[in-house]
Scaffold this motif. Structure first.
Motif, PDB file in Angstrom:
ATOM      1  N   ASP A   1      -0.858  19.891  18.301  1.00 29.26           N
ATOM      2  CA  ASP A   1       0.490  19.349  18.125  1.00 29.26           C
ATOM      3  C   ASP A   1       0.343  17.853  17.847  1.00 29.26           C
ATOM      4  O   ASP A   1      -0.292  17.131  18.607  1.00 29.26           O
ATOM      5  CB  ASP A   1       1.333  19.555  19.380  1.00 29.26           C
ATOM      6  CG  ASP A   1       1.691  21.012  19.593  1.00 29.26           C
ATOM      7  OD1 ASP A   1       1.934  21.712  18.597  1.00 29.26           O
ATOM      8  OD2 ASP A   1       1.709  21.456  20.752  1.00 29.26           O
ATOM      9  N   ILE A   2       0.936  17.403  16.745  1.00 31.85           N
ATOM     10  CA  ILE A   2       0.855  16.011  16.326  1.00 31.85           C
ATOM     11  C   ILE A   2       2.238  15.392  16.429  1.00 31.85           C
ATOM     12  O   ILE A   2       3.237  16.020  16.064  1.00 31.85           O
ATOM     13  CB  ILE A   2       0.343  15.899  14.870  1.00 31.85           C
ATOM     14  CG1 ILE A   2      -0.961  16.672  14.676  1.00 31.85           C
ATOM     15  CG2 ILE A   2       0.213  14.450  14.446  1.00 31.85           C
ATOM     16  CD1 ILE A   2      -2.113  16.189  15.508  1.00 31.85           C
ATOM     17  N   SER A   3       2.297  14.148  16.908  1.00 36.34           N
ATOM     18  CA  SER A   3       3.554  13.433  16.980  1.00 36.34           C
ATOM     19  C   SER A   3       3.290  11.953  16.703  1.00 36.34           C
ATOM     20  O   SER A   3       2.420  11.348  17.325  1.00 36.34           O
ATOM     21  CB  SER A   3       4.171  13.688  18.349  1.00 36.34           C
ATOM     22  OG  SER A   3       4.546  12.572  18.990  1.00 36.34           O
ATOM     23  N   VAL A   4       4.006  11.424  15.725  1.00 37.95           N
ATOM     24  CA  VAL A   4       3.799  10.044  15.289  1.00 37.95           C
ATOM     25  C   VAL A   4       5.149   9.329  15.235  1.00 37.95           C
ATOM     26  O   VAL A   4       6.039   9.738  14.484  1.00 37.95           O
ATOM     27  CB  VAL A   4       3.147  10.008  13.884  1.00 37.95           C
ATOM     28  CG1 VAL A   4       3.006   8.581  13.393  1.00 37.95           C
ATOM     29  CG2 VAL A   4       1.810  10.720  13.880  1.00 37.95           C
ATOM     30  N   PRO A   5       5.324   8.272  16.015  1.00 44.46           N
ATOM     31  CA  PRO A   5       6.555   7.485  15.887  1.00 44.46           C
ATOM     32  C   PRO A   5       6.635   6.873  14.481  1.00 44.46           C
ATOM     33  O   PRO A   5       5.614   6.484  13.910  1.00 44.46           O
ATOM     34  CB  PRO A   5       6.389   6.390  16.943  1.00 44.46           C
ATOM     35  CG  PRO A   5       5.368   6.904  17.898  1.00 44.46           C
ATOM     36  CD  PRO A   5       4.462   7.769  17.093  1.00 44.46           C
ATOM     37  N   ILE A   6       7.816   6.797  13.940  1.00 43.12           N
ATOM     38  CA  ILE A   6       8.009   6.241  12.601  1.00 43.12           C
ATOM     39  C   ILE A   6       7.427   4.833  12.512  1.00 43.12           C
ATOM     40  O   ILE A   6       6.855   4.452  11.495  1.00 43.12           O
ATOM     41  CB  ILE A   6       9.510   6.246  12.214  1.00 43.12           C
ATOM     42  CG1 ILE A   6      10.024   7.686  12.063  1.00 43.12           C
ATOM     43  CG2 ILE A   6       9.763   5.453  10.947  1.00 43.12           C
ATOM     44  CD1 ILE A   6       9.450   8.462  10.896  1.00 43.12           C
ATOM     45  N   GLY A   7       7.503   4.067  13.575  1.00 45.67           N
ATOM     46  CA  GLY A   7       6.973   2.705  13.581  1.00 45.67           C
ATOM     47  C   GLY A   7       5.463   2.638  13.398  1.00 45.67           C
ATOM     48  O   GLY A   7       4.930   1.601  13.030  1.00 45.67           O
ATOM     49  N   ASN A   8       4.755   3.728  13.667  1.00 40.91           N
ATOM     50  CA  ASN A   8       3.296   3.752  13.530  1.00 40.91           C
ATOM     51  C   ASN A   8       2.839   4.131  12.127  1.00 40.91           C
ATOM     52  O   ASN A   8       1.644   4.084  11.844  1.00 40.91           O
ATOM     53  CB  ASN A   8       2.691   4.718  14.537  1.00 40.91           C
ATOM     54  CG  ASN A   8       2.683   4.167  15.940  1.00 40.91           C
ATOM     55  OD1 ASN A   8       3.674   3.609  16.391  1.00 40.91           O
ATOM     56  ND2 ASN A   8       1.575   4.297  16.634  1.00 40.91           N
ATOM     57  N   VAL A   9       3.763   4.536  11.269  1.00 39.20           N
ATOM     58  CA  VAL A   9       3.385   4.932   9.907  1.00 39.20           C
ATOM     59  C   VAL A   9       3.094   3.679   9.084  1.00 39.20           C
ATOM     60  O   VAL A   9       3.926   2.782   8.972  1.00 39.20           O
ATOM     61  CB  VAL A   9       4.498   5.772   9.246  1.00 39.20           C
ATOM     62  CG1 VAL A   9       4.160   6.073   7.801  1.00 39.20           C
ATOM     63  CG2 VAL A   9       4.720   7.056  10.027  1.00 39.20           C
ATOM     64  N   LEU A  10       1.896   3.631   8.528  1.00 35.32           N
ATOM     65  CA  LEU A  10       1.486   2.493   7.708  1.00 35.32           C
ATOM     66  C   LEU A  10       1.678   2.757   6.223  1.00 35.32           C
ATOM     67  O   LEU A  10       1.922   1.834   5.457  1.00 35.32           O
ATOM     68  CB  LEU A  10       0.021   2.158   7.983  1.00 35.32           C
ATOM     69  CG  LEU A  10      -0.310   1.804   9.439  1.00 35.32           C
ATOM     70  CD1 LEU A  10      -1.808   1.631   9.611  1.00 35.32           C
ATOM     71  CD2 LEU A  10       0.434   0.563   9.864  1.00 35.32           C
ATOM     72  N   ALA A  11       1.553   4.032   5.795  1.00 31.25           N
ATOM     73  CA  ALA A  11       1.708   4.357   4.372  1.00 31.25           C
ATOM     74  C   ALA A  11       1.890   5.851   4.204  1.00 31.25           C
ATOM     75  O   ALA A  11       1.477   6.651   5.054  1.00 31.25           O
ATOM     76  CB  ALA A  11       0.482   3.899   3.586  1.00 31.25           C
ATOM     77  N   ILE A  12       2.503   6.227   3.092  1.00 30.40           N
ATOM     78  CA  ILE A  12       2.549   7.613   2.644  1.00 30.40           C
ATOM     79  C   ILE A  12       2.205   7.577   1.167  1.00 30.40           C
ATOM     80  O   ILE A  12       2.705   6.731   0.425  1.00 30.40           O
ATOM     81  CB  ILE A  12       3.920   8.282   2.904  1.00 30.40           C
ATOM     82  CG1 ILE A  12       3.864   9.757   2.475  1.00 30.40           C
ATOM     83  CG2 ILE A  12       5.056   7.528   2.249  1.00 30.40           C
ATOM     84  CD1 ILE A  12       5.088  10.567   2.920  1.00 30.40           C
ATOM     85  N   TYR A  13       1.306   8.474   0.763  1.00 37.58           N
ATOM     86  CA  TYR A  13       0.858   8.455  -0.634  1.00 37.58           C
ATOM     87  C   TYR A  13       0.328   9.819  -1.041  1.00 37.58           C
ATOM     88  O   TYR A  13       0.023  10.664  -0.195  1.00 37.58           O
ATOM     89  CB  TYR A  13      -0.213   7.377  -0.838  1.00 37.58           C
ATOM     90  CG  TYR A  13      -1.446   7.557   0.022  1.00 37.58           C
ATOM     91  CD1 TYR A  13      -2.559   8.233  -0.455  1.00 37.58           C
ATOM     92  CD2 TYR A  13      -1.491   7.052   1.311  1.00 37.58           C
ATOM     93  CE1 TYR A  13      -3.683   8.402   0.336  1.00 37.58           C
ATOM     94  CE2 TYR A  13      -2.605   7.213   2.101  1.00 37.58           C
ATOM     95  CZ  TYR A  13      -3.703   7.895   1.610  1.00 37.58           C
ATOM     96  OH  TYR A  13      -4.815   8.062   2.391  1.00 37.58           O
ATOM     97  N   ALA A  14       0.218  10.015  -2.354  1.00 37.01           N
ATOM     98  CA  ALA A  14      -0.341  11.242  -2.892  1.00 37.01           C
ATOM     99  C   ALA A  14      -1.856  11.127  -2.938  1.00 37.01           C
ATOM    100  O   ALA A  14      -2.395  10.134  -3.431  1.00 37.01           O
ATOM    101  CB  ALA A  14       0.212  11.502  -4.293  1.00 37.01           C
ATOM    102  N   LYS A  15      -2.533  12.129  -2.423  1.00 33.41           N
ATOM    103  CA  LYS A  15      -3.997  12.131  -2.404  1.00 33.41           C
ATOM    104  C   LYS A  15      -4.569  12.028  -3.816  1.00 33.41           C
ATOM    105  O   LYS A  15      -5.531  11.311  -4.060  1.00 33.41           O
ATOM    106  CB  LYS A  15      -4.489  13.416  -1.738  1.00 33.41           C
ATOM    107  CG  LYS A  15      -5.971  13.656  -1.850  1.00 33.41           C
ATOM    108  CD  LYS A  15      -6.327  15.048  -1.368  1.00 33.41           C
ATOM    109  CE  LYS A  15      -7.754  15.388  -1.716  1.00 33.41           C
ATOM    110  NZ  LYS A  15      -8.078  16.780  -1.446  1.00 33.41           N
TER     111      LYS A  15
END
Length: 138
Positions: free
Chosen positions: A78-92
Protein backbone atom coordinates in the motif's frame (compact mmCIF):
# COMPACT_ATOMS: atom_id res chain seq x y z
CA UNK A 1 -10.95 32.89 1.28
CA UNK A 2 -7.89 30.98 0.11
CA UNK A 3 -8.08 29.02 -3.11
CA UNK A 4 -6.97 25.37 -3.07
CA UNK A 5 -3.69 24.37 -4.68
CA UNK A 6 -3.70 23.64 -8.41
CA UNK A 7 -1.10 20.88 -7.94
CA UNK A 8 -3.52 17.91 -7.53
CA UNK A 9 -5.52 19.08 -10.54
CA UNK A 10 -2.38 19.28 -12.67
CA UNK A 11 -1.27 15.84 -11.47
CA UNK A 12 -4.63 14.31 -12.46
CA UNK A 13 -4.55 16.07 -15.84
CA UNK A 14 -1.02 14.92 -16.74
CA UNK A 15 -1.78 11.39 -15.50
CA UNK A 16 -4.86 11.27 -17.73
CA UNK A 17 -2.93 12.70 -20.69
CA UNK A 18 -0.22 10.04 -20.30
CA UNK A 19 -2.72 7.19 -20.07
CA UNK A 20 -4.83 8.48 -22.98
CA UNK A 21 -1.74 8.59 -25.21
CA UNK A 22 -0.32 5.18 -24.29
CA UNK A 23 2.48 6.64 -22.16
CA UNK A 24 3.64 5.50 -18.72
CA UNK A 25 3.11 8.15 -15.99
CA UNK A 26 5.98 8.30 -13.49
CA UNK A 27 5.80 10.18 -10.20
CA UNK A 28 8.96 11.50 -8.54
CA UNK A 29 8.42 11.69 -4.78
CA UNK A 30 10.27 13.16 -1.81
CA UNK A 31 10.39 10.04 0.40
CA UNK A 32 10.36 11.60 3.86
CA UNK A 33 8.51 10.21 6.88
CA UNK A 34 5.14 11.43 5.62
CA UNK A 35 5.29 9.29 2.45
CA UNK A 36 4.43 5.61 2.85
CA UNK A 37 6.70 4.05 0.22
CA UNK A 38 9.00 1.00 0.18
CA UNK A 39 12.16 2.35 1.83
CA UNK A 40 14.43 -0.23 0.20
CA UNK A 41 13.84 1.45 -3.17
CA UNK A 42 14.51 5.03 -1.98
CA UNK A 43 17.64 6.65 -3.45
CA UNK A 44 18.94 10.02 -2.24
CA UNK A 45 15.70 10.66 -0.34
CA UNK A 46 13.56 10.22 -3.46
CA UNK A 47 11.67 7.44 -5.20
CA UNK A 48 10.17 7.23 -8.68
CA UNK A 49 6.83 5.40 -8.91
CA UNK A 50 4.99 4.08 -11.95
CA UNK A 51 1.39 5.24 -11.46
CA UNK A 52 -0.03 3.82 -14.68
CA UNK A 53 -3.24 1.81 -14.38
CA UNK A 54 -1.40 -1.37 -15.44
CA UNK A 55 1.05 -1.01 -12.51
CA UNK A 56 -1.35 0.13 -9.77
CA UNK A 57 -4.53 -0.96 -8.10
CA UNK A 58 -7.09 1.32 -6.48
CA UNK A 59 -5.30 4.49 -7.64
CA UNK A 60 -6.75 7.64 -6.09
CA UNK A 61 -5.33 11.11 -6.73
CA UNK A 62 -7.16 13.23 -4.15
CA UNK A 63 -6.57 16.88 -3.36
CA UNK A 64 -4.31 16.09 -0.40
CA UNK A 65 -2.90 12.58 -0.97
CA UNK A 66 -2.21 9.95 -3.64
CA UNK A 67 -2.94 6.36 -2.64
CA UNK A 68 -2.65 3.07 -4.52
CA UNK A 69 -1.43 -0.50 -4.32
CA UNK A 70 1.58 -1.70 -6.29
CA UNK A 71 3.91 -4.69 -6.40
CA UNK A 72 7.56 -4.37 -5.49
CA UNK A 73 9.58 -7.54 -5.98
CA UNK A 74 6.33 -9.48 -6.33
CA UNK A 75 4.98 -8.26 -2.96
CA UNK A 76 1.83 -6.09 -2.93
CA UNK A 77 2.32 -2.85 -0.98
CA UNK A 78 0.00 0.00 0.00
CA UNK A 79 1.49 3.32 -1.12
CA UNK A 80 0.46 6.74 0.15
CA UNK A 81 2.08 10.03 -0.86
CA UNK A 82 0.99 13.47 0.35
CA UNK A 83 0.55 15.87 -2.56
CA UNK A 84 3.20 18.12 -1.00
CA UNK A 85 5.82 15.37 -1.44
CA UNK A 86 5.33 15.11 -5.21
CA UNK A 87 8.32 16.59 -7.01
CA UNK A 88 7.34 15.77 -10.62
CA UNK A 89 5.04 13.80 -12.88
CA UNK A 90 6.23 12.84 -16.34
CA UNK A 91 5.95 10.31 -19.14
CA UNK A 92 8.60 7.61 -19.02
CA UNK A 93 8.87 7.41 -22.80
CA UNK A 94 9.56 11.07 -23.63
CA UNK A 95 10.01 12.93 -20.32
CA UNK A 96 7.08 15.27 -21.02
CA UNK A 97 5.45 16.41 -17.80
CA UNK A 98 5.78 18.91 -15.01
CA UNK A 99 8.09 19.49 -12.04
CA UNK A 100 6.94 21.08 -8.78
CA UNK A 101 8.60 22.85 -5.87
CA UNK A 102 8.32 20.79 -2.68
CA UNK A 103 5.73 22.20 -0.29
CA UNK A 104 7.00 23.97 2.80
CA UNK A 105 5.60 21.15 4.99
CA UNK A 106 7.65 18.57 3.08
CA UNK A 107 10.81 20.67 3.37
CA UNK A 108 10.18 21.32 7.09
CA UNK A 109 9.66 17.60 7.66
CA UNK A 110 13.08 16.91 6.13
CA UNK A 111 14.96 19.35 8.35
CA UNK A 112 13.32 18.14 11.58
CA UNK A 113 14.38 14.50 11.24
CA UNK A 114 17.82 13.03 10.56
CA UNK A 115 18.33 11.79 7.02
CA UNK A 116 18.27 8.06 7.80
CA UNK A 117 15.68 8.10 10.59
CA UNK A 118 12.42 6.17 10.30
CA UNK A 119 9.12 6.89 12.04
CA UNK A 120 8.47 4.65 15.06
CA UNK A 121 5.19 3.28 13.69
CA UNK A 122 6.63 2.06 10.36
CA UNK A 123 7.66 -1.61 10.44
CA UNK A 124 10.95 -2.69 8.89
CA UNK A 125 10.29 -3.58 5.23
CA UNK A 126 10.69 -7.25 4.34
CA UNK A 127 13.87 -8.26 2.57
CA UNK A 128 13.40 -8.71 -1.19
CA UNK A 129 12.90 -12.40 -1.99
CA UNK A 130 15.63 -14.30 -3.78
CA UNK A 131 14.43 -14.72 -7.31
CA UNK A 132 15.00 -17.97 -9.17
CA UNK A 133 17.66 -17.83 -11.86
CA UNK A 134 17.78 -19.66 -15.15
CA UNK A 135 21.05 -21.16 -16.32
CA UNK A 136 21.72 -22.22 -19.87
CA UNK A 137 22.95 -25.80 -20.10
CA UNK A 138 24.61 -26.91 -23.31
Amino acid sequence: MSLPSTKPYLLRAIHEWCCDNGLTPYLSVNADGRAKVPREYVRDGQIVLNIGYEATGHLTIANDIITFQARFGGVARDISVPIGNVLAIYAKENGAGMAFEPDSEAVAGESDAPENSKPDNVPEPPAPPNRPKLHRIK
